[in-house]
Design an enzyme around this catalytic site. Structure first.
Site, mmCIF file in Angstrom:
data_model
loop_
_atom_site.group_PDB
_atom_site.id
_atom_site.type_symbol
_atom_site.label_atom_id
_atom_site.label_comp_id
_atom_site.label_asym_id
_atom_site.label_seq_id
_atom_site.Cartn_x
_atom_site.Cartn_y
_atom_site.Cartn_z
ATOM 1 N N CYS A 70 -2.143 4.320 -1.449
ATOM 2 C CA CYS A 70 -1.075 4.547 -0.616
ATOM 3 C C CYS A 70 -0.770 3.205 -0.273
ATOM 4 O O CYS A 70 -1.314 2.368 0.335
ATOM 5 C CB CYS A 70 -1.813 5.318 0.474
ATOM 6 S SG CYS A 70 -0.789 5.344 2.083
ATOM 7 N N CYS A 182 6.021 4.191 -2.548
ATOM 8 C CA CYS A 182 5.228 5.043 -1.925
ATOM 9 C C CYS A 182 5.002 6.211 -3.255
ATOM 10 O O CYS A 182 5.840 6.738 -3.837
ATOM 11 C CB CYS A 182 5.915 5.823 -0.739
ATOM 12 S SG CYS A 182 4.974 7.509 -0.116
#
Length: 261
Positions: A70, A182
């Site tokens: 992440c 992302c």
């Protein structure tokens, strides 16, 4: 060798997808923090708390290394926890350096997109400052894509409409590379191509992250020939059969998206 891969939701499955190819003999524990997704809408202190709790969970479950799959969590917390735990912790960052290195057309630009915390964070600014000598990198957050992905919504016209509305100030023809900062954004390459044009190329940090993982693991960890498989957790609980079916849908989508580069 058991490797923990952790994301705010299902975006990190794209890292798992890559890791399975490069480490076919490893056992994986995938942790999606579904209770708190999306991280891009949380405060930095909240995210630090989630990261610490989940790292402790993974280590308690016997992992030998952790990938924080992440970009948002990495930008907030990896440096703080790097020397706190007993196992190697590998984070992610947007692959801006790779995009700059790969760029062929000197007249074109590079577009970086991620969650707001990543886009406006000092870590990304510092990275761009280091590698963008000719000032060709633009950046913009696209937070809503995380929610589309978490709803398993890959094909809705609403996605194209969202991208066009958010990015209406950009000249799409000027871009050669899109940096997907992302992990959730890997599911939407077709939609980016619809908006930016079919000639745009994509880079992400997944392969580089797995290569870094391999560097910190003992060599025998990725030479094993058995395939122990993957255990999935959603915010601390084992996934049920329906959720396993949903995970397979995500993996099938990733199979399609990784044919697009």
């Amino acid at each position: 060798m058991k490797i923990g891969i952790y994301d705010s939701g299902i975006g990190g499955l794209s890292v798992l997808h890559q890791a399975r190819k490069m480490l076919p003999g490893a056992e994986f524990l995938y942790y999606a923090d579904e209770k708190h997704v999306p991280y891009g809408e949380k405060t930095r202190e909240e995210i630090k708390g989630y990261v610490e709790e989940i790292l402790n969970f993974l280590i308690d479950h016997g992992v030998d290394a952790v990938v924080i799959a992440c970009n948002t969590a990495t930008s907030v917390a990896k440096k703080e926890f790097r020397n706190t735990f007993s196992v190697p912790i590998v984070g992610m960052e947007p692959a801006v350096k790779k995009a700059v290195r790969m760029q062929q057309d000197e007249t074109k630009r590079i577009f970086v997109t991620a969650t707001p915390i990543t886009i406006y964070g000092e870590k990304l600014d510092h990275l761009i400052e280091q590698v963008d000598a000719h000032h060709k990198v633009d950046k913009y957050p696209l937070q809503k894509l995380v929610r589309f992905a978490e709803r398993c919504n890959f094909d809705s016209p609403e996605i194209d409409e969202y991208l066009r509305n958010e990015l209406k100030g950009f000249d799409f023809d000027r871009y050669e590379y899109i940096v997907l900062g992302c992990t959730h954004f890997n599911y939407f390459k077709e939609h980016f191509r619809t908006v930016f044009g079919k000639d745009v190329h994509f880079v992400d940090g997944n392969e580089g992250t797995v290569r870094q993982l391999m560097r910190v693991l003992p060599k025998e960890a990725y030479e094993r020939k058995d395939k122990p498989g993957t255990t999935y957790y959603y915010s601390g609980r084992l996934v049920n059969d329906y959720e396993k079916h949903q995970i397979q849908r995500y993996m099938d989508q990733l199979d399609k998206m990784y044919d697009i580069n």
